[in-house]
Enzyme design. Structure first.
Site, PDB file in Angstrom:
ATOM      1  N   VAL A 241      -2.054  -2.375  -5.552  1.00 10.38           N
ATOM      2  CA  VAL A 241      -1.239  -1.184  -5.816  1.00 10.38           C
ATOM      3  C   VAL A 241       0.106  -1.233  -5.082  1.00 10.38           C
ATOM      4  O   VAL A 241       0.318  -2.038  -4.183  1.00 10.38           O
ATOM      5  CB  VAL A 241      -1.995   0.105  -5.423  1.00 10.38           C
ATOM      6  CG1 VAL A 241      -3.281   0.219  -6.202  1.00 10.38           C
ATOM      7  CG2 VAL A 241      -2.299   0.125  -3.926  1.00 10.38           C
ATOM      8  N   GLU A 242       1.013  -0.346  -5.493  1.00 13.23           N
ATOM      9  CA  GLU A 242       2.362  -0.218  -4.924  1.00 13.23           C
ATOM     10  C   GLU A 242       3.101  -1.550  -4.927  1.00 13.23           C
ATOM     11  O   GLU A 242       3.758  -1.917  -3.949  1.00 13.23           O
ATOM     12  CB  GLU A 242       2.307   0.371  -3.507  1.00 13.23           C
ATOM     13  CG  GLU A 242       1.895   1.838  -3.488  1.00 13.23           C
ATOM     14  CD  GLU A 242       2.102   2.492  -2.137  1.00 13.23           C
ATOM     15  OE1 GLU A 242       2.821   1.930  -1.301  1.00 13.23           O
ATOM     16  OE2 GLU A 242       1.534   3.575  -1.923  1.00 13.23           O
ATOM     17  N   GLY A 243       2.999  -2.254  -6.031  1.00 10.73           N
ATOM     18  CA  GLY A 243       3.634  -3.562  -6.143  1.00 10.73           C
ATOM     19  C   GLY A 243       2.618  -4.640  -5.839  1.00 10.73           C
ATOM     20  O   GLY A 243       2.254  -4.849  -4.683  1.00 10.73           O
TER      21      GLY A 243
END
Length: 815
Positions: A497-499
């Protein structure tokens, strides 16, 4: 002979000028002095003087320099400059640079690093951690959350809302806590050591979400309405960015809105029809207000501007007609609330845009700037907190658990993964402290946030695997007393997640770092497309010749430090850390030089050569991790007892850096790798991985009650209570250590070696022999109860493991 000496002196003077990075004029003056000396000694003739002047004068007279060199180079530069999408441009321009820019510049200012303020909690923040945070840690039973309820209990949800856990970033004037980034990190670290669901639930609203966006960009009306409600828990927020078709490539989201007129509360207003299909949205299943990212179009130009306005962020109450919340996702048995949300032609007023209609199309920049802050806090802090707890829990377990008549922590095979866990726990805590210090100083560090997100989640995953290997069956069998299994399952979530980490390493860290951190590249790019031709030429001239001098300086610095092993470079301390600073000086110069050479040989193709950019990013990243470790050692008073942890962390980071540099040279473009290897590593690679002796020292700290061990696990939840198996085990660890001399006393009195098990029987024999007091007998009996609890695993009736057990009970209760 005199001629040779003069030539050597001339080269040395120019080299010193390059090493010290003096101005072009100063370097020219120094060269002129040497030429004059050569003239005086009859070593330089008229021809040589004319050649010198023919080079020196055009370089130092700006009008001539620009005419001969800068103008044609600017024309060439504009021709080869690669196209940059608007989202790439906004991502590059968003946020700020901080300490990472010093590391990229080839000459780190260590005094500057150590002068950054020491991260500290205010009295109010410490009271919150000692009070509400400890209370909610006692309330959460990870097994109940992950297996029985598939959610936090209702009373925990209410406690979080009532005590402001979702309002740590919200300003006090809106009813929030307004905590520092450092305090947020410390809260999340403690929660993560207890439950990943708890930490995720608290972390998301305090990172990328409506609260952060509203405070920075919201209208006064939006702030006054939503922020107090978010602070009190009356609204549960989520933010929907990711789509099935656009994950890491968030700029290509297919979700859209169309500006149009429509009916809202009985009146015709200017608004937009929104259509979206989002996935993987944390808190979506229970959210009352939805932060939504979409591409806004204005085909009728009702706003009077462009037809394609770009990515926009709006705040949508989930009870608006047409907003649909899907069922929950099931992310690797980690039961935080996560699910899809979708809508088709949902009409809302333009006032729902965060910041109002004037912020239409500004969403990507908003997201990138806010993400650079949130991404630097939440996941890195959760990772650090989880591993700090795992480090001490693993040390305790390795001292309690025995095989082959020894605590398993004394076996060399166990010491190796233990050292990785302990060394990384020290490093990760250091990195979160330095990063949040930057954020609290007002930075929005987009490059640093990418570094810490990738490297701390990656190290966390590897450390959890090591911990599972050490614990064996204790880690594998889930249940109330298993403090590792759910974290092991959840580790890939943080990676994704988040990149996604692959993308973050391959593209984001160096893609942003090369442009934002380089002292001249961004200035060259901006000046090349300056609409003021004269101003653009002047700026390009300054940036270009500054860049040339910068490259020459880093070449000289790299060669000199390669020849000398960087022993003459600057270090702020002369103790055992001195060589670490000196190696980092060398690698910083290497990074700057290789970046320029990679950009020069590959140009715009560098962003497609992901393995080249990934390895360059590794150099910058490991320099940041190592410098954060040294900063922590300084901030904590240079405690000599902590040196094994410092040494392991720095040596591991620098060895990883060296490995990436070695691989980079093996694959360097234009066949330059071999030449560069001779220049940078004339005597071979200088660094080795942490030694076996150092591994032993770190493992020993983890298994020995001492101040270093306390600092390693500082801030985590160690309370001995029913819902905290690591707290219970920590007490057993202390009891076992206290029991060992009593065991030895009984063995000596009995004249034989008893097995170090059944300590209650050892106590009985000691009582019979009259060598133990009542208190000592009670301690041995208590230690045996704790020992069995620590090494045994949970078991269940078959029906307790059935997925439908809880729903079946609820149906029975309803009937």
């Amino acid at each position: 002979m005199i001629t040779l000496l003069w030539i050597i002196a001339f080269i040395a003077v120019l080299g010193a000028c390059a090493y010290l990075r003096v101005s072009l004029l100063t370097a020219t003056f120094a060269a002129a002095i040497m030429m004059t000396a050569g003239w005086t000694l009859d070593l330089v003739g008229t021809t040589g003087g004319i050649i010198f002047l023919a080079i020196a004068l055009p370089l130092n007279i700006s009008s001539i320099r620009q005419s001969l060199f800068t103008r044609p180079l600017l024309k060439l530069y504009r021709g080869i400059m690669p196209e940059m999408s608007s989202t790439e441009k906004e991502a590059i321009e968003a946020g700020t640079t901080w300490w990472e820019a010093d590391l990229f510049a080839g000459n780190p200012n260590w005094k500057k690093l150590h002068n950054y303020p020491v991260a500290r909690l205010s009295a109010e923040e410490q009271a919150f951690i000692d009070g509400p945070v400890n209370t909610v840690c006692r309330m959460v039973n990870e097994h109940q959350v992950s297996h029985q309820l598939a959610d936090l209990p209702p009373e925990v949800w209410q406690y979080l809302k009532d005590n402001g856990f979702f309002a740590m970033i919200i300003k006090k004037k809106f009813g929030g806590l307004e905590f520092s980034a450092y305090a947020q990190s410390r809260v999340l670290q403690k929660l993560a050591g207890v439950s990943s669901e708890l930490a995720s639930t608290v972390g998301v609203p305090n990172s990328l979400g409506p609260g952060e966006l509203l405070q920075h960009y919201g209208t006064k009306e939006q702030q006054d309405y939503y922020l107090p409600r978010l602070a009190k828990g009356q609204e549960v927020p989520c933010f929907a960015l990711t789509s099935p078709e656009a994950g890491s490539d968030a700029g290509s989201i297919p979700d859209y809105g169309v500006v149009c007129k429509g009916m809202w509360k009985g009146e015709e207003v200017l608004g937009m029809k929104l259509t979206w299909n989002k996935r993987y949205i944390t808190l979506a299943p229970i959210a009352t207000v939805l932060g939504l990212a979409f591409k806004l179009r204005d085909p009728e130009r009702l706003l009077g501007g462009e037809e394609e306005l770009g990515i926009t962020c709006a705040l949508i109450p989930t009870d608006v007609e047409g907003v649909e919340t899907g069922r929950r996702h099931f992310p690797l048995n980690c039961m935080f609330q996560n699910g899809p949300t979708f809508g088709k032609d949902v009409f809302v007023p333009l006032s729902f845009i965060i910041g109002g209609p004037k912020m239409a199309g500004q969403g990507w920049r908003m997201l990138v700037e806010c993400l650079s802050v949130g991404r630097g806090i939440t996941l890195p802090s959760n990772s650090a907190g989880g591993i700090k707890t795992a480090a001490l829990a693993t040390g305790a377990y390795a001292r309690i658990r025995r095989q082959f008549k020894l605590p398993i922590g004394k076996l060399e095979g166990i010491e190796e993964p233990m050292a990785r866990i302990g060394g990384n726990a020290y490093l990760m805590d250091a990195v979160t402290a330095l990063t949040t210090t930057g954020i609290d100083l007002g930075e929005k560090p987009s490059v640093i946030s990418a570094i810490v997100k990738y490297h701390l989640t990656d190290r966390m995953q590897k450390c959890v695997i090591d911990a599972m290997d050490i614990h064996g069956g204790k880690g594998v069998c889930l249940g109330p007393n298993n403090y590792l299994g759910r974290g092991y399952q959840a580790a890939p979530i943080a990676i994704t997640v988040e990149g996604a980490n692959i993308l973050t390493r391959s593209m984001i860290i160096y893609g942003q770092g090369a442009i934002r951190c380089h002292p001249y590249v961004l200035a060259e790019m901006e000046s090349a497309f300056d609409t003021d031709v004269r101003q653009g030429l002047n700026k390009f001239d300054a940036a270009l010749f500054g860049h040339i001098g910068f490259t020459i300086s880093n070449l000289v610095r790299s060669v000199w430090m390669g020849l000398t092993g960087s022993r003459f470079s600057n270090a702020p301390y002369g103790d055992k850390t001195k060589r670490y600073y000196q190696h980092m000086n060398r690698f910083s110069a290497n990074l700057a030089l290789l970046s320029d050479l990679a950009m020069a040989t590959l140009g715009g193709n560098l962003k497609r050569k992901e393995r080249i950019s990934a390895r360059l990013g590794d150099l910058l990243s490991q320099l940041y991790l190592a410098s954060a470790t040294l900063k922590r050692y300084q901030d904590e008073g240079r405690q000599s007892d902590d040196l094994p942890l410092v040494q392991w962390a720095v040596e591991d980071a620098l060895h990883k850096l060296q490995s990436s540099l070695d691989e980079l040279l093996d694959n360097f473009p234009a066949g330059l790798g071999g030449v560069l290897r001779v220049l940078l590593f004339p005597f071979g690679r200088p660094l080795k991985r942490p030694s076996d002796v150092l591994d032993h020292k770190v493992a020993k700290i983890m298994q020995t009650p001492c101040a270093s061990r306390e600092r390693l696990g500082q801030g985590q939840f160690w309370e001995n209570c029913d819902n905290n198996p690591v707290g219970v085990q920590e007490q057993t660890f202390k009891d076992i250590l206290a029991a060992e001399p009593l065991y030895e006393k009984v063995c000596k009195a009995a004249g034989k070696r008893l097995p170090f098990m059944w300590l209650d029987k050892v106590a009985a024999e000691g009582k019979a022999l009259g060598v133990l007091s009542d208190a000592e007998i009670a301690l041995l009996e208590k230690a045996e109860i704790g020992r069995l609890k620590s090494i045994n695993v949970d078991d269940f009736a078959p029906e307790e493991l059935m997925a439908q057990t809880l729903s079946g009970k609820r149906q029975e209760q309803a009937a």
